[in-house]
Design an enzyme around this catalytic site. Sequence first.
Site, mmCIF file in Angstrom:
data_model
loop_
_atom_site.group_PDB
_atom_site.id
_atom_site.type_symbol
_atom_site.label_atom_id
_atom_site.label_comp_id
_atom_site.label_asym_id
_atom_site.label_seq_id
_atom_site.Cartn_x
_atom_site.Cartn_y
_atom_site.Cartn_z
ATOM 1 N N HIS A 52 0.857 -1.191 0.000
ATOM 2 C CA HIS A 52 0.000 0.000 0.000
ATOM 3 C C HIS A 52 0.892 1.240 0.000
ATOM 4 C CE1 HIS A 52 -3.810 -2.028 1.824
ATOM 5 N NE2 HIS A 52 -3.199 -2.819 0.958
ATOM 6 N N GLU A 54 0.771 3.982 1.735
ATOM 7 C CA GLU A 54 1.152 4.450 3.065
ATOM 8 C C GLU A 54 2.259 3.579 3.663
ATOM 9 O OE1 GLU A 54 -3.398 5.016 2.693
ATOM 10 O OE2 GLU A 54 -1.916 3.513 2.123
ATOM 11 N N CYS A 84 -2.697 0.038 7.394
ATOM 12 C CA CYS A 84 -1.960 1.291 7.246
ATOM 13 C C CYS A 84 -2.200 2.232 8.424
ATOM 14 C CB CYS A 84 -2.335 1.958 5.932
ATOM 15 S SG CYS A 84 -1.822 1.001 4.488
#
Length: 152
Positions: A52, A54, A84
């Site tokens: 991801h 993040e 996240c």
Amino acid sequence: MKHEKYMEIALSEAKIALDKGNIPIGACIVLDEEVISKAHNEVDSLKSDLMHAEMSAIQRVTDILVRNKRKAVIYSTLEPCAMCAGALVNVGIAQLVYGAQDKYVGAIDALKTNEYYYKKLQNVVPGVLAHQSQDLLNHYVQKHNCRHHLSG
């Protein structure tokens, strides 16, 4: 106005993700008004559910974040998921600013029900350049005819 400046950087990363065939999500981390990390979603291109935007942005600067607990700001084009959100709390991000809301896997409201996380997540700014973020997500859904829950 400051939030929009950094969200534009996250949106640029989201566009890179889209160009690579990934869900268009981008993130950047700012410390003392300087971008110290930026990343985009690479879940599909790298075939890893851990990639991801993040998470990638955080991993690139964990050494800096450890020395600067509760000082950095993360900008994400989409409300973070539980993985996240938990990561940004655990590394000591001071503030979260995000664009589009994720009604299905966005975890910010859910994490606020936990007293520990609630204390850490009080500095959240939702909806910054949300329309631009949502437009990229809508484009992805239409182009790939999948992940319809991301449509706004």
